[in-house]
Structure formats: C-alpha cells, structure tokens
Motif scaffolding. Structure first.
Motif, PDB file in Angstrom:
ATOM      1  N   SER A 140      31.664  33.929  43.181  1.00 35.57           N
ATOM      2  CA  SER A 140      31.268  33.313  41.869  1.00 35.57           C
ATOM      3  C   SER A 140      31.906  34.292  40.707  1.00 35.57           C
ATOM      4  CB  SER A 140      29.772  33.630  41.947  1.00 35.57           C
ATOM      5  OG  SER A 140      29.183  32.942  42.869  1.00 35.57           O
ATOM      6  N   MET A 141      31.921  35.787  41.388  1.00 34.57           N
ATOM      7  CA  MET A 141      32.470  36.786  40.367  1.00 34.57           C
ATOM      8  C   MET A 141      33.896  36.448  40.129  1.00 34.57           C
ATOM      9  SD  MET A 141      29.972  38.814  39.360  1.00 34.57           S
ATOM     10  CE  MET A 141      28.684  38.562  39.729  1.00 34.57           C
ATOM     11  N   ILE A 142      34.596  36.035  40.983  1.00 35.29           N
ATOM     12  CA  ILE A 142      35.924  35.812  40.683  1.00 35.29           C
ATOM     13  C   ILE A 142      36.374  34.559  39.961  1.00 35.29           C
ATOM     14  CG2 ILE A 142      38.318  35.157  41.994  1.00 35.29           C
ATOM     15  CD1 ILE A 142      37.266  38.354  42.148  1.00 35.29           C
ATOM     16  N   VAL A 143      35.723  33.555  40.077  1.00 36.62           N
ATOM     17  CA  VAL A 143      35.883  32.473  39.181  1.00 36.62           C
ATOM     18  C   VAL A 143      35.274  32.625  37.913  1.00 36.62           C
ATOM     19  CG1 VAL A 143      33.719  30.874  39.672  1.00 36.62           C
ATOM     20  CG2 VAL A 143      35.989  29.939  39.184  1.00 36.62           C
ATOM     21  N   SER A 144      34.141  33.555  37.832  1.00 44.08           N
ATOM     22  CA  SER A 144      33.520  33.956  36.393  1.00 44.08           C
ATOM     23  C   SER A 144      34.653  34.639  35.613  1.00 44.08           C
ATOM     24  CB  SER A 144      32.317  34.699  36.719  1.00 44.08           C
ATOM     25  OG  SER A 144      31.456  34.038  37.280  1.00 44.08           O
ATOM     26  N   MET A 145      35.302  35.594  36.280  1.00 44.17           N
ATOM     27  CA  MET A 145      36.339  36.316  35.640  1.00 44.17           C
ATOM     28  C   MET A 145      37.352  35.295  34.635  1.00 44.17           C
ATOM     29  SD  MET A 145      37.575  39.387  38.154  1.00 44.17           S
ATOM     30  CE  MET A 145      39.340  39.608  37.197  1.00 44.17           C
ATOM     31  N   SER A 146      37.608  34.103  35.225  1.00 40.81           N
ATOM     32  CA  SER A 146      38.510  33.290  34.318  1.00 40.81           C
ATOM     33  C   SER A 146      37.857  32.896  32.866  1.00 40.81           C
ATOM     34  CB  SER A 146      38.897  32.020  35.110  1.00 40.81           C
ATOM     35  OG  SER A 146      37.442  31.112  34.987  1.00 40.81           O
ATOM     36  N   THR A 147      36.547  32.939  32.915  1.00 41.57           N
ATOM     37  CA  THR A 147      35.784  32.672  31.566  1.00 41.57           C
ATOM     38  C   THR A 147      36.357  33.953  30.527  1.00 41.57           C
ATOM     39  OG1 THR A 147      33.675  33.677  32.098  1.00 41.57           O
ATOM     40  CG2 THR A 147      34.097  31.444  32.759  1.00 41.57           C
ATOM     41  N   PHE A 148      36.383  35.097  31.149  1.00 44.33           N
ATOM     42  CA  PHE A 148      36.418  36.287  30.246  1.00 44.33           C
ATOM     43  C   PHE A 148      37.990  36.421  29.751  1.00 44.33           C
ATOM     44  CE2 PHE A 148      32.789  37.370  32.474  1.00 44.33           C
ATOM     45  CZ  PHE A 148      32.064  37.880  31.644  1.00 44.33           C
ATOM     46  N   TYR A 149      38.844  35.823  30.283  1.00 44.13           N
ATOM     47  CA  TYR A 149      40.535  35.688  30.127  1.00 44.13           C
ATOM     48  C   TYR A 149      40.905  34.454  29.996  1.00 44.13           C
ATOM     49  CZ  TYR A 149      39.630  40.356  32.038  1.00 44.13           C
ATOM     50  OH  TYR A 149      39.029  41.754  32.479  1.00 44.13           O
ATOM     51  N   PRO A 150      40.577  33.748  28.843  1.00 41.24           N
ATOM     52  CA  PRO A 150      40.826  32.307  28.769  1.00 41.24           C
ATOM     53  C   PRO A 150      42.489  31.957  28.632  1.00 41.24           C
ATOM     54  CG  PRO A 150      39.651  33.350  26.633  1.00 41.24           C
ATOM     55  CD  PRO A 150      39.523  34.109  27.986  1.00 41.24           C
ATOM     56  N   GLU A 151      43.010  33.103  28.505  1.00 39.67           N
ATOM     57  CA  GLU A 151      44.652  32.991  28.289  1.00 39.67           C
ATOM     58  C   GLU A 151      45.174  32.625  29.728  1.00 39.67           C
ATOM     59  OE1 GLU A 151      43.079  35.712  27.852  1.00 39.67           O
ATOM     60  OE2 GLU A 151      43.846  37.164  28.998  1.00 39.67           O
ATOM     61  N   ALA A 251      45.047  24.531  38.721  1.00 41.13           N
ATOM     62  CA  ALA A 251      43.927  25.206  38.421  1.00 41.13           C
ATOM     63  C   ALA A 251      44.337  26.755  38.212  1.00 41.13           C
ATOM     64  CB  ALA A 251      42.690  24.920  39.351  1.00 41.13           C
ATOM     65  N   ASN A 252      43.724  27.539  37.674  1.00 43.03           N
ATOM     66  CA  ASN A 252      44.089  28.873  37.152  1.00 43.03           C
ATOM     67  C   ASN A 252      44.055  29.738  38.704  1.00 43.03           C
ATOM     68  OD1 ASN A 252      41.438  30.429  37.250  1.00 43.03           O
ATOM     69  ND2 ASN A 252      41.089  28.968  35.814  1.00 43.03           N
ATOM     70  N   LEU A 253      44.799  30.802  38.334  1.00 39.76           N
ATOM     71  CA  LEU A 253      44.704  31.977  39.712  1.00 39.76           C
ATOM     72  C   LEU A 253      43.340  32.211  40.045  1.00 39.76           C
ATOM     73  CD1 LEU A 253      46.515  33.090  41.763  1.00 39.76           C
ATOM     74  CD2 LEU A 253      46.782  35.104  40.033  1.00 39.76           C
ATOM     75  N   TYR A 254      42.472  32.606  39.051  1.00 42.51           N
ATOM     76  CA  TYR A 254      41.018  32.956  39.485  1.00 42.51           C
ATOM     77  C   TYR A 254      40.223  32.063  40.114  1.00 42.51           C
ATOM     78  CZ  TYR A 254      41.797  36.856  36.098  1.00 42.51           C
ATOM     79  OH  TYR A 254      42.143  37.635  35.220  1.00 42.51           O
ATOM     80  N   GLY A 396      48.112  38.529  49.828  1.00 45.00           N
ATOM     81  CA  GLY A 396      48.764  37.200  50.338  1.00 45.00           C
ATOM     82  C   GLY A 396      48.414  36.069  49.481  1.00 45.00           C
ATOM     83  N   TRP A 397      46.991  35.954  49.064  1.00 50.06           N
ATOM     84  CA  TRP A 397      46.734  34.566  48.362  1.00 50.06           C
ATOM     85  C   TRP A 397      47.627  34.468  47.063  1.00 50.06           C
ATOM     86  CZ3 TRP A 397      40.999  36.075  48.897  1.00 50.06           C
ATOM     87  CH2 TRP A 397      40.433  35.534  50.067  1.00 50.06           C
ATOM     88  N   ILE A 398      47.678  35.703  46.156  1.00 43.79           N
ATOM     89  CA  ILE A 398      48.335  35.578  45.088  1.00 43.79           C
ATOM     90  C   ILE A 398      49.918  35.330  45.357  1.00 43.79           C
ATOM     91  CG2 ILE A 398      49.047  36.844  42.922  1.00 43.79           C
ATOM     92  CD1 ILE A 398      46.739  38.834  43.417  1.00 43.79           C
ATOM     93  N   ALA A 399      50.682  35.834  46.201  1.00 43.26           N
ATOM     94  CA  ALA A 399      51.900  35.330  46.501  1.00 43.26           C
ATOM     95  C   ALA A 399      52.213  34.105  47.278  1.00 43.26           C
ATOM     96  CB  ALA A 399      52.403  36.400  47.677  1.00 43.26           C
ATOM     97  N   GLN A 400      51.077  33.623  47.905  1.00 41.85           N
ATOM     98  CA  GLN A 400      51.535  32.051  48.121  1.00 41.85           C
ATOM     99  C   GLN A 400      50.906  31.316  46.946  1.00 41.85           C
ATOM    100  OE1 GLN A 400      51.868  31.281  51.316  1.00 41.85           O
ATOM    101  NE2 GLN A 400      51.750  32.925  52.422  1.00 41.85           N
ATOM    102  N   TRP A 401      50.231  31.337  46.188  1.00 41.24           N
ATOM    103  CA  TRP A 401      49.863  30.641  44.918  1.00 41.24           C
ATOM    104  C   TRP A 401      51.314  30.721  43.946  1.00 41.24           C
ATOM    105  CZ3 TRP A 401      49.372  31.162  39.586  1.00 41.24           C
ATOM    106  CH2 TRP A 401      48.684  30.489  38.819  1.00 41.24           C
TER     107      TRP A 401
END
Ligand code: CMC
Length: 432
Positions: A140-151, A251-254, A396-401
């Motif tokens: 939940s915290m990670i997906v919530s981070m996307s709301t702090f960084y709309p860009e 969908a965004n990275l977060y 790994g997740w970021i690189a795969q994405w």
C-alpha cells in the motif's frame, strides 16, 4: 542481445504445414516463436502456469536450471555475492555494466539524497491494526507514493522523471520497510542517517532507538548485503512477470512495483521464507519427527508441502541456496548463536535428499530454505522476512519493467480455452 532467427520449425496442422521461426538466445536457448500461430491457423497454445512459455526477450539475468547457473548481466552470482555491494549490483542490473568508482559514488550519493519519505506518509501507519501483515502495508505504501509524485504517472513522460522515480524507489523502500518494522514493534520511527551505507542505514532505521547510540554490526551488514544481492533478480518469476504485465498497460512504476510486492507475498513465491521458519518451528514443537513430516509432504491427500523445497526452474540445485547455507553457518558462528531450527533444517534437507520422491522430482532446497534462519539470527521478525526479499528484488523488478518498455513489448494479455456453458437464453426470475 545476440539472437538468431534463421531457423524454421514445421508442424502439420489440419493437413497444412505451418512454418514457425526458431529464436536462439545468446546462451543458445531455443524458442519457437508462435506469436503468429493463431492468425495463421486459428490455434492458440495452452500452457497453464506458463511452465514452457517465454513471455519476453531479456538481457538482464541468465539462469540454467539444470546446471544451477545464475548470472546478472553475465556476472556469476557467486562472484557478485562475495565481492560486490548491493548498490553496485543494483547499478549493474539497471544499467547493464558494473559502475566505475566515480559512477558508483555518484549513484550512492543520489540515493542518499532521496531517503526521506514525505512526512504525511507517517500518518498512514496510524490507520493499520497492530497485527497488520508488513507486506500488506508495504504494497500500500509503495502504490501510495505515486500520489505524492504525480509526474511519475505517465511512464513515457521523460527520461529524467523516470530516472528520478527509480532513485526514489531505491532510496525510499528501505525507509518504508523500516517504518513497517517499527510500526509492528510499536517503536518510534527513526529518520535515515545518510552518512551510513545503504544496508547500515536500513539497520539503523530498524534497530536504533532515539534514546540510545547505535552502531550497525558489520557481521550483520555483510550478511544482509549478501542476501539482498542473492535476491536482486531472477528473470521471469511470478512477481517480475506481474510487474511487467501491470506495467505493460502503461501503469506507473510505483503501481507496478506494488503489484510485484503483492505477488511476492504468496508462500509459493517469496512468502516461502516466512513459511519455512514457521514449518521448522512447528516440526520442532511437534517433537522433531522428520519422517512424519516427510511422509506428509509426499502424501498427495495432505496439503502439507516441504516449504523451501522445489523450484520451477532449478532441477538439480539452486545456486543461491548453496551460498546461503554456507553463509548461515558462518553468521550463526560469528554471532555465537545456536539455533535449533538450523539443525532441523539440515537434517530435513538430508532426509529429503536421500528420499526417492524428492530425488525423482528434482526437489532441492531453494533460496528460501536457509535465508529465514539468518534473518532470525539478526533480529528480524518472521513476518518481515518477505519484506527483506522485496528489498533485494527491487532492482530486478525495475530493470524488468524498464526493459519491457524499452523493447516496446505489447500489453500482456493471454488467451484461454473456454470450457463453460454454450449460449443459452436468459430465464425470467419466476421461471427458475
Ligand atoms: N513438497 C512436496 N512436493 C513437492 C514440493 C514440495 N515443496 N514441490 C513440488 N512438489 C512435487 C509436486 O507435488 C509435484 O509432484 P507430482 O509430479 O507427483 O504431481 C512435483 O513435485 C512437481 O511440482 P510442481 O508443483 O508441479 O512444480 P512447480 O514448478 O509448479 O512449483 C514450487 C514450484 C516452487 C511452487 C513448488 O516446488 C513448491 O510449492 N515449493 C514449496 C514452496 C517454496 O519453497 N517456494 C519458494 C520458491 S523459491 C523462491 C522464489 O519464488 O523465487
């Protein structure tokens, strides 16, 4: 990426010969490219659980399950685990090459710069019940981070915005993971100390108290560094595939990483590290009769499985497990800890390895079999084990994405073989 596309396989289907291109990877892995099969023939392929399906072409991680080989960007896992730092491996996985000294220093300092999370995020923790599972909060915290960084919400927006999102994720995941831990033990949050290294800072945020001096124990820091490296990528596993498939909708990275964390949580994937310790404790409390538990694991009527055993890809040994088993002995020795679950784990491994059921199915200890014993020895609570896996798997997740977007892969959307009712007319409620 070296791939050959000059070979052709032919299959006979409905009296016609269909030509299927053969793709050969840089380690000579062969694949039939069936992407045009349906258009040509009307047939799809069926492969439940994708046991035999390549979902992408990837240049990040190579593994050979028969030979027990694992390499990130060509470098053997054994060398990386012994000689590299986790941020060095993170840089390697993300960029394809080992950093120079200057590149590493600049990467480390950029990560240091982003370790704080927005103060408002602290308030989220107040809403969770005391017994909330750390993985639920972390996702939940990670997906919530996307709301702090709309860009960050448009993955194609700009390279600069994207690179910033990557750095924020790498810098803030340990901070959030430590906050999850502090919330679970009901201790005050500790702010990051950026003069510490990545691992030491995480230890500080978990184990320091505002009222005491704290110096991270180098033996523990070294062990954590090794564990995170061993988890850093594992090609197209359940969570990496989830990250790719969520990201393939743009969908965004977060959001994609949060989905990966949820996929990792399950006991057949990363959640196995928690399940292994719970199993070993249960066997110990039950009197330690290993034959009984081995028999249960073999009994198809019994849902019990030997957790930490077996792997979709490794059929001889998991090279990560070999490294972790040795590290486990060393760390317990250096910390002067005598953990009875280590003894049970070793005896269980021995009994299973000599048993025809496990031998014939190629079932060996995997990365999760011994890792929990190390986490336990260094004071990490059982429910936090999978959070530790997530910390390691993030690069790994970021690189795969990123690779999925860079390669222009289409949206992930499998087909199915429908087995339900044929068309029928609606029946009014009073006639049913
Ligand atoms: N205990 C007992 N039997 C097992 C086990 C086990 N741990 N794992 C597999 N088998 C049997 C399974 O019942 C099947 O037998 P049969 O051929 O008679 O039907 C055979 O071995 C093949 O297993 P499978 O379930 O078809 O293999 P899979 O590739 O679909 O599943 C697995 C792989 C890892 C989910 C599975 O081995 C398992 O459940 N292991 C325990 C959970 C675990 O440790 N997971 C962590 C994996 S490593 C961390 C990571 O995810 O990266």
């Amino acid at each position: 990426m070296e791939t050959k596309m000059d070979e052709i396989a032919r299959i006979e289907l409905d009296g016609k010969t269909i030509e299927i291109p053969i793709i050969t990877g840089s380690e000579n892995e062969k694949a039939l490219d069936i992407s045009k099969l349906r258009a040509q023939t009307g047939y799809i392929t069926l492969d439940r659980g994708f046991k035999n399906t390549g979902s992408c072409m990837s240049a990040i991680t190579f593994l050979d399950g028969e030979k027990g080989i694992l390499r990130y960007r060509g470098y053997p896992i054994e060398q990386l685990a012994e000689q590299a730092s986790f941020l060095e491996v993170t840089y390697l996985i993300l960029n394809g090459e080992l950093p120079t000294k200057a590149e590493l220093e600049s990467f480390e300092s950029e990560i240091d710069h982003h370790t704080l999370v927005h103060e408002d995020m602290k308030r989220f923790f107040e809403a969770y019940p005391a017994k909330a599972h750390p993985m639920g909060i972390l996702a939940s915290m990670i997906v919530s981070m996307s709301t702090f960084y709309p860009e960050s919400q448009d993955p194609n927006r700009s390279q600069e915005a994207f690179q910033l999102t990557i750095k924020r994720l790498i810098a803030k995941l340990p901070t959030l993971a430590a906050m999850v831990y502090k919330n679970a033990v009901r201790h005050p949050f500790m702010y990051p100390k950026n003069d510490l290294g990545y691992i030491e800072n995480f230890m500080h945020m978990c184990f320091a108290m505002p009222t005491e001096d704290y110096t991270p124990n180098p033996v523990i820091a070294k062990a954590l560094n090794k564990l995170l490296i061993l988890h850093a990528d594992h090609e197209q596993n359940c969570s990496a595939s989830t990250v790719r498939i969520v990201g393939s909708s743009q969908a965004n990275l977060y959001a994609s990483i949060s989905a990966g964390i949820s996929a990792l949580w399950g006991p057949l994937h990363g959640g196995a590290n928690q399940a292994v310790i719970e199993m070993l404790e249960m066997i110990q409390e039950d009197g330690g009769d290993l034959d009984k538990w081995i028999a249960k694991a073999k009994d198809k009527e019994d849902p019990f499985r030997l957790m930490g055993f077996g792997h979709r890809v490794y059929k001889n040994f998991d090279p990560r497990a070999t490294i972790i088993k040795k590290a486990c002995d060393d760390i317990l020795d250096q910390l002067g800890i005598d953990d009875p679950t280590l003894d049970i784990a070793k005896r269980l491994e021995q009994v299973a390895l000599e048993d025809e059921y496990f031998k014939s199915r190629g079932l060996y200890p995997n990365v999760d079999f011994y890792s929990g014993i190390i986490y336990r020895a260094i004071g990490i609570p059982t429910e936090m084990f999978t959070v530790m896996f997530a910390l390691g798997r993030l690069p790994g997740w970021i690189a795969q994405w990123k690779e999925m977007l860079d390669n222009g892969d289409p949206i992930g959307r499998p087909r199915q073989v429908y087995t339900g009712e044929n068309a029928r007319d609606f029946v009014d409620l009073d006639k049913r």
